[in-house]
Design an enzyme around this catalytic site. Structure first.
Site, mmCIF file in Angstrom:
data_model
loop_
_atom_site.group_PDB
_atom_site.id
_atom_site.type_symbol
_atom_site.label_atom_id
_atom_site.label_comp_id
_atom_site.label_asym_id
_atom_site.label_seq_id
_atom_site.Cartn_x
_atom_site.Cartn_y
_atom_site.Cartn_z
ATOM 1 N N ARG A 13 0.818 -1.219 0.000
ATOM 2 C CA ARG A 13 0.000 0.000 0.000
ATOM 3 C C ARG A 13 0.850 1.267 0.000
ATOM 4 N NH1 ARG A 13 -5.272 -0.628 3.982
ATOM 5 N NH2 ARG A 13 -6.581 -1.781 2.503
ATOM 6 N N VAL A 16 6.362 2.724 -2.754
ATOM 7 C CA VAL A 16 7.260 1.795 -3.449
ATOM 8 C C VAL A 16 6.572 0.458 -3.703
ATOM 9 C CG1 VAL A 16 9.424 0.521 -3.293
ATOM 10 C CG2 VAL A 16 9.326 2.902 -2.537
ATOM 11 N N GLY A 107 16.139 -0.346 0.595
ATOM 12 C CA GLY A 107 16.679 0.545 1.608
ATOM 13 C C GLY A 107 16.515 2.000 1.237
ATOM 14 N N SER A 108 17.559 2.786 1.510
ATOM 15 C CA SER A 108 17.513 4.223 1.257
ATOM 16 C C SER A 108 18.935 4.747 1.163
ATOM 17 C CB SER A 108 16.778 4.940 2.397
ATOM 18 O OG SER A 108 17.012 6.333 2.356
ATOM 19 N N SER A 109 19.115 5.777 0.374
ATOM 20 C CA SER A 109 20.452 6.360 0.220
ATOM 21 C C SER A 109 20.953 7.013 1.500
ATOM 22 C CB SER A 109 20.459 7.386 -0.913
ATOM 23 O OG SER A 109 19.551 8.443 -0.645
ATOM 24 N N CYS A 110 20.080 7.181 2.505
ATOM 25 C CA CYS A 110 20.533 7.760 3.778
ATOM 26 C C CYS A 110 21.452 6.822 4.540
ATOM 27 C CB CYS A 110 19.347 8.162 4.641
ATOM 28 S SG CYS A 110 18.447 6.767 5.363
ATOM 29 N N TYR A 137 16.899 5.740 11.296
ATOM 30 C CA TYR A 137 16.366 5.057 10.109
ATOM 31 C C TYR A 137 17.501 4.414 9.319
ATOM 32 C CZ TYR A 137 13.704 4.432 5.764
ATOM 33 O OH TYR A 137 13.092 3.906 4.657
ATOM 34 N N LYS A 141 18.153 0.403 8.311
ATOM 35 C CA LYS A 141 18.291 -0.052 6.931
ATOM 36 C C LYS A 141 19.637 -0.746 6.694
ATOM 37 C CE LYS A 141 14.361 0.925 5.078
ATOM 38 N NZ LYS A 141 13.517 -0.179 4.560
ATOM 39 N N HIS A 180 8.262 13.497 2.977
ATOM 40 C CA HIS A 180 9.561 13.923 2.480
ATOM 41 C C HIS A 180 9.435 15.250 1.733
ATOM 42 C CE1 HIS A 180 10.533 9.551 3.081
ATOM 43 N NE2 HIS A 180 11.568 10.126 3.647
ATOM 44 N N TRP A 203 12.000 25.239 4.794
ATOM 45 C CA TRP A 203 13.059 24.968 5.769
ATOM 46 C C TRP A 203 14.441 25.147 5.165
ATOM 47 C CZ3 TRP A 203 12.614 20.643 9.919
ATOM 48 C CH2 TRP A 203 11.480 20.871 10.706
ATOM 49 N N ARG A 210 20.042 17.651 -4.061
ATOM 50 C CA ARG A 210 19.323 16.389 -3.957
ATOM 51 C C ARG A 210 19.027 15.812 -5.348
ATOM 52 N NH1 ARG A 210 20.887 16.877 0.386
ATOM 53 N NH2 ARG A 210 19.792 16.739 2.379
#
Length: 313
Positions: A13, A16, A107-110, A137, A141, A180, A203, A210
């Site tokens: 849901r 991704v 995962g994530s690039s973080c 986070y 990951k 995000h 902000w 990015r």
């Protein structure tokens, strides 16, 4: 994967997971298993073990996660770490115990260091300190990625991982504090346009660089890798192109049709100064992102307009 292979998409849901389901169906896969959170709580080890013992999927796309922007990550550090570590470990472990042929971890690039070399190659993982605003986070990951690697090394499994850059597109989360940057900007400029606000405050100072990837492009890569890649090292997923947050805000404002002024609150954090992925590995494997950012933002805004309830999440 065979067209009738039993494929479980965890997190179907979410942005991704739903994109992966769309791509699987587009390519003719017919035996896709999904469960809502109400049907299967991935944080419950017993529930996950029972599900895998009963269903025994051949392939798993692990796209489920607790996600959010800088404010959400900073204010709920323990929740982000616990929830993500528990759900990913439960799913990966149960997949292994029940003979899953292949698992793909999202995962994530973080996960990469705050001051990583740019563009960031897969090999820079764990070479220096993480960005503090999303450290919890990122650590979760990294643990999932490493658990897949260690299962491969110890037990000969075929578990792979993909690390996407910043994602956006259909079924995104537009919550005012838990989203995000790109979906947050879409909502902010849309509401400002409707209210006739002369100024929108964003902000930071707008200087961070990015990279943004349209989620359907990621889904195409995910299915491609499930069929064609095996290895302990993750695969970066991005466009190889970047822009400043200031430029992004201006592009979103233009797409939404907001004509007021944009100001910047420099008392708020910027986050990582620059995050650009080295996507040469994915390119060598045979994949390249195809959706230009301006077109992707237009499609994302259409999705936002057509699904107003998403703004309440």
């Amino acid at each position: 994967m065979e067209k009738n292979s039993k494929i479980y998409v965890a997190g179907h849901r979410g942005m991704v997971g739903s994109a992966i389901v769309r791509e699987l169906r587009r390519q003719g896969y017919t035996n896709i298993i999904t469960r809502t959170h109400a049907e299967l709580d991935l944080i419950s080890q017993q529930a996950v073990n029972d599900f895998f013992a009963t269903e025994k999927p051949d392939y798993v796309f692990l796209a489920a996660a607790k996600v959010g922007g800088i404010e959400a990550n900073s204010s709920a550090l323990a929740d982000f770490m616990y929830d993500n570590m528990m759900l990913e470990m439960n799913v990966i472990h149960a997949a292994w115990r029940n003979g899953c042929k292949k698992l793909e971890f999202l995962g994530s690039s973080c996960i990469y260091p705050r001051m990583a070399p740019q563009p960031m190659p897969e090999s820079c993982l764990l070479t220096s300190e993480l960005e503090k605003t999303n450290e919890a986070y990122a650590l979760a990951k990294i643990s999932g990625l490493k658990y897949c690697e260690f299962l491969n090394r110890q037990y000969g499994t075929d578990y792979i991982s993909v690390m996407p850059t910043n994602l956006y597109g259909p079924n995104d989360n537009y919550h005012p504090t838990h989203s995000h940057v790109l979906p947050a900007l879409i909502r902010r400029f849309h509401e400002a346009k409707l209210a006739g606000e002369p100024v929108v405050t964003c902000w930071g100072d707008g200087s961070p660089l990015r990279e943004f990837l349209y989620v359907d492009d990621l889904a195409e890569l995910c299915v491609f890798l499930m069929n064609s890649y095996s290895g302990n090292e993750t695969v970066n997923a991005g466009t190889g192109k970047e822009l400043t947050i200031r430029e992004l805000a201006e592009l979103v404002a233009s797409t939404v049709g907001y004509e007021g002024r944009i100001e910047w609150d420099t008392t708020k954090p910027n986050g990582t100064p620059r995050k650009l992925l080295d996507v040469s590995k994915a390119t060598r494997l045979g994949w390249t992102a195809s959706t230009p950012l301006a077109e992707g933002i237009r499609l994302a805004y259409e999705d936002f307009l057509n699904n107003p309830m998403r703004a309440e999440r």
